[in-house]
Motif scaffolding. Sequence first.
Motif, PDB file in Angstrom:
ATOM      1  N   LEU A 171       3.505  21.367   6.431  1.00  0.00           N
ATOM      2  CA  LEU A 171       3.442  22.824   6.510  1.00  0.00           C
ATOM      3  C   LEU A 171       3.107  23.314   7.918  1.00  0.00           C
ATOM      4  O   LEU A 171       3.872  24.054   8.523  1.00  0.00           O
ATOM      5  CB  LEU A 171       2.412  23.350   5.502  1.00  0.00           C
ATOM      6  CG  LEU A 171       2.703  23.048   4.025  1.00  0.00           C
ATOM      7  CD1 LEU A 171       1.594  23.600   3.134  1.00  0.00           C
ATOM      8  CD2 LEU A 171       4.049  23.622   3.613  1.00  0.00           C
ATOM      9  N   ALA A 172       1.970  22.888   8.452  1.00  0.00           N
ATOM     10  CA  ALA A 172       1.532  23.410   9.742  1.00  0.00           C
ATOM     11  C   ALA A 172       2.430  22.981  10.896  1.00  0.00           C
ATOM     12  O   ALA A 172       2.737  23.781  11.782  1.00  0.00           O
ATOM     13  CB  ALA A 172       0.087  22.977  10.010  1.00  0.00           C
ATOM     14  N   TYR A 173       2.871  21.710  10.897  1.00  0.00           N
ATOM     15  CA  TYR A 173       3.613  21.186  12.051  1.00  0.00           C
ATOM     16  C   TYR A 173       5.040  20.752  11.727  1.00  0.00           C
ATOM     17  O   TYR A 173       5.733  20.212  12.587  1.00  0.00           O
ATOM     18  CB  TYR A 173       2.824  20.034  12.691  1.00  0.00           C
ATOM     19  CG  TYR A 173       1.491  20.512  13.221  1.00  0.00           C
ATOM     20  CD1 TYR A 173       1.418  21.249  14.388  1.00  0.00           C
ATOM     21  CD2 TYR A 173       0.320  20.267  12.507  1.00  0.00           C
ATOM     22  CE1 TYR A 173       0.203  21.726  14.865  1.00  0.00           C
ATOM     23  CE2 TYR A 173      -0.905  20.732  12.967  1.00  0.00           C
ATOM     24  CZ  TYR A 173      -0.956  21.465  14.153  1.00  0.00           C
ATOM     25  OH  TYR A 173      -2.165  21.946  14.602  1.00  0.00           O
ATOM     26  N   LYS A 174       5.488  21.009  10.509  1.00  0.00           N
ATOM     27  CA  LYS A 174       6.886  20.762  10.120  1.00  0.00           C
ATOM     28  C   LYS A 174       7.351  19.341  10.421  1.00  0.00           C
ATOM     29  O   LYS A 174       8.471  19.098  10.859  1.00  0.00           O
ATOM     30  CB  LYS A 174       7.822  21.762  10.804  1.00  0.00           C
ATOM     31  CG  LYS A 174       7.499  23.217  10.530  1.00  0.00           C
ATOM     32  CD  LYS A 174       7.542  23.533   9.040  1.00  0.00           C
ATOM     33  CE  LYS A 174       7.211  24.997   8.782  1.00  0.00           C
ATOM     34  NZ  LYS A 174       7.133  25.315   7.328  1.00  0.00           N
ATOM     35  N   GLN A 175       6.452  18.378  10.214  1.00  0.00           N
ATOM     36  CA  GLN A 175       6.829  16.975  10.338  1.00  0.00           C
ATOM     37  C   GLN A 175       7.361  16.493   8.983  1.00  0.00           C
ATOM     38  O   GLN A 175       7.440  17.259   8.016  1.00  0.00           O
ATOM     39  CB  GLN A 175       5.609  16.136  10.747  1.00  0.00           C
ATOM     40  CG  GLN A 175       4.813  16.684  11.917  1.00  0.00           C
ATOM     41  CD  GLN A 175       5.431  16.383  13.271  1.00  0.00           C
ATOM     42  OE1 GLN A 175       6.614  16.078  13.385  1.00  0.00           O
ATOM     43  NE2 GLN A 175       4.641  16.504  14.330  1.00  0.00           N
ATOM     44  N   ILE A 176       7.715  15.193   8.919  1.00  0.00           N
ATOM     45  CA  ILE A 176       8.187  14.601   7.664  1.00  0.00           C
ATOM     46  C   ILE A 176       7.018  13.931   6.956  1.00  0.00           C
ATOM     47  O   ILE A 176       6.297  13.131   7.563  1.00  0.00           O
ATOM     48  CB  ILE A 176       9.290  13.555   7.928  1.00  0.00           C
ATOM     49  CG1 ILE A 176      10.393  14.137   8.831  1.00  0.00           C
ATOM     50  CG2 ILE A 176       9.871  13.062   6.607  1.00  0.00           C
ATOM     51  CD1 ILE A 176      11.073  15.357   8.295  1.00  0.00           C
ATOM     52  N   VAL A 177       6.826  14.250   5.695  1.00  0.00           N
ATOM     53  CA  VAL A 177       5.736  13.666   4.913  1.00  0.00           C
ATOM     54  C   VAL A 177       6.244  12.428   4.181  1.00  0.00           C
ATOM     55  O   VAL A 177       7.246  12.498   3.462  1.00  0.00           O
ATOM     56  CB  VAL A 177       5.173  14.677   3.893  1.00  0.00           C
ATOM     57  CG1 VAL A 177       4.044  14.050   3.081  1.00  0.00           C
ATOM     58  CG2 VAL A 177       4.685  15.937   4.598  1.00  0.00           C
ATOM     59  N   GLY A 178       5.565  11.322   4.369  1.00  0.00           N
ATOM     60  CA  GLY A 178       5.876  10.107   3.619  1.00  0.00           C
ATOM     61  C   GLY A 178       5.003  10.044   2.383  1.00  0.00           C
ATOM     62  O   GLY A 178       3.775   9.978   2.477  1.00  0.00           O
ATOM     63  N   ALA A 179       5.615  10.101   1.213  1.00  0.00           N
ATOM     64  CA  ALA A 179       4.871  10.101  -0.053  1.00  0.00           C
ATOM     65  C   ALA A 179       4.772   8.677  -0.583  1.00  0.00           C
ATOM     66  O   ALA A 179       5.788   8.071  -0.923  1.00  0.00           O
ATOM     67  CB  ALA A 179       5.562  11.003  -1.069  1.00  0.00           C
ATOM     68  N   GLU A 180       3.568   8.135  -0.636  1.00  0.00           N
ATOM     69  CA  GLU A 180       3.373   6.732  -1.032  1.00  0.00           C
ATOM     70  C   GLU A 180       2.826   6.609  -2.450  1.00  0.00           C
ATOM     71  O   GLU A 180       1.801   7.194  -2.789  1.00  0.00           O
ATOM     72  CB  GLU A 180       2.416   6.024  -0.070  1.00  0.00           C
ATOM     73  CG  GLU A 180       2.179   4.572  -0.440  1.00  0.00           C
ATOM     74  CD  GLU A 180       1.258   3.850   0.506  1.00  0.00           C
ATOM     75  OE1 GLU A 180       0.697   2.819   0.113  1.00  0.00           O
ATOM     76  OE2 GLU A 180       1.087   4.315   1.656  1.00  0.00           O
ATOM     77  N   SER A 181       3.514   5.829  -3.258  1.00  0.00           N
ATOM     78  CA  SER A 181       3.056   5.541  -4.622  1.00  0.00           C
ATOM     79  C   SER A 181       3.110   4.035  -4.851  1.00  0.00           C
ATOM     80  O   SER A 181       3.623   3.281  -4.029  1.00  0.00           O
ATOM     81  CB  SER A 181       3.912   6.285  -5.650  1.00  0.00           C
ATOM     82  OG  SER A 181       5.291   6.034  -5.430  1.00  0.00           O
ATOM     83  N   ALA A 182       2.586   3.604  -5.980  1.00  0.00           N
ATOM     84  CA  ALA A 182       2.377   2.176  -6.217  1.00  0.00           C
ATOM     85  C   ALA A 182       3.365   1.599  -7.229  1.00  0.00           C
ATOM     86  O   ALA A 182       2.997   1.277  -8.358  1.00  0.00           O
ATOM     87  CB  ALA A 182       0.949   1.918  -6.672  1.00  0.00           C
ATOM     88  N   VAL A 183       4.634   1.483  -6.825  1.00  0.00           N
ATOM     89  CA  VAL A 183       5.671   0.796  -7.601  1.00  0.00           C
ATOM     90  C   VAL A 183       5.716   1.307  -9.049  1.00  0.00           C
ATOM     91  O   VAL A 183       5.586   0.531 -10.006  1.00  0.00           O
ATOM     92  CB  VAL A 183       5.480  -0.743  -7.562  1.00  0.00           C
ATOM     93  CG1 VAL A 183       6.768  -1.449  -7.973  1.00  0.00           C
ATOM     94  CG2 VAL A 183       5.076  -1.218  -6.178  1.00  0.00           C
ATOM     95  N   ASP A 184       5.907   2.615  -9.192  1.00  0.00           N
ATOM     96  CA  ASP A 184       5.971   3.223 -10.518  1.00  0.00           C
ATOM     97  C   ASP A 184       6.753   4.532 -10.390  1.00  0.00           C
ATOM     98  O   ASP A 184       6.347   5.423  -9.643  1.00  0.00           O
ATOM     99  CB  ASP A 184       4.556   3.486 -11.052  1.00  0.00           C
ATOM    100  CG  ASP A 184       4.553   4.020 -12.471  1.00  0.00           C
ATOM    101  OD1 ASP A 184       5.075   5.135 -12.689  1.00  0.00           O
ATOM    102  OD2 ASP A 184       4.019   3.337 -13.364  1.00  0.00           O
TER     103      ASP A 184
END
Length: 313
Positions: A171-184
Motif C-alpha cells: 500500500l504505502a510503497y507499491k511494492q510486490i507482496v510475497g504471500a507465504e503459506s505452508a504447503v496448503d
Amino acid sequence: MPFNAKSGKFNANINTVELGCGDKKIAIGGENVLPFYTFDAPVENAPKVGVEITDGILENEPECVKKYYEGCESIADMAKKAASLEGVDFLCFRLEGGDPNGADKSTEELIGMVKEVAEAVDLPLVIAGCKNAEKDAELLAKAAEVLDGKNAVLLAAKEENYKTVGAAAGLAYKQIVGAESAVDINLAKQLNVLLSQLGVSSTNVVMNVGTAAAGYGFEYVVSTMQRVKAAALSQNDNMLQMPIITPVASEVWGVKEAVASEADMPEWGDAEQRGIDMEVETAAAVLASGSNAVILKHPVSIATISKLVKELV
C-alpha cells in the motif's frame, strides 16, 4: 478414426506481475495453460530464475559456491558477481542474519546492506526475511521504504505479519507482496483473501506456497501447486491466480544430500555435484508443478534451469 486433440487452454489466466523497473524489469505469470503446455497456447512470460545471496556474504555459503565469488569482500561485490552469472533474471537478498535466535543483526545494519545491494545492481530485487515473523515484519517494512520505486518483491508476508508487510509493501510503497503459506491450498487462499481485504491489489501479490527439497515430503508440494493452478485456471478462482515464486536454494542447501562431505559419505560421490543435482531436480519439479519463478544458489544450477526453461517455452 482420426485423433482430434483437445485443447488444454483455459478461459482464466494467472495474473501478470511485473518485477523491477527499467530495461531489466521482468514479468511472471499471465499464462492460461498448465506448466509448459505451449502446444495448447503460447506462454508469454517464461518462468524466471533468480540467484540468492545473504547478508552473511560468504560466511555461510557452501564451499562449492564460495569459489564462484572469490575476491568478493562486500555485499555489493557479491551482488554484482551474482547478477553477472549466466541465466540470472533477478536477485534475491535474504536477510537471514536478522533471526533473533541466530546472529540477531540489527534492522539498521541489514537495511544498510539492502541499500548497498540496490545501488550495486539493476536487476529486479526480491528481499527475503529471516523466517522469524515478528522480525520480518520490521525488516520487510523498512526494506519496502528504502526500495521505493524499485518495484521489488518483499518475501514473505505470513498470517502473523501480513498487516505490517502488506501495508508497507503493497500500500504505502507499491511494492510486490510475497504471500507465504505452508504447503496448503486453503492457507494460501486465506492469506490472499486477507491481503485483498487489507487493500493490496491482486496484481501486486505473488505467492510462496511453500516447498521442500526433492525427497523431503515433496509430494505435498507438488499436489499443492497442482491444486492451486487447477483452481486458478479451471475454476477461475481469482484468489489463487497470483503467480508462484519458490525459494528452492534455502531448502536444498540445508539437507544432508547437498551438504554432507565426501569424507563422511564417500559412497554418495562428489559433494558439489550432489548439491547441484538436488537443486536442479527440485527446481525442475516445482516449475513443472506450477511455479512461475525459482530462486537458486549454485551458478551451475542456475545456468541449467535457465537452459531448460528456454528449451521448453
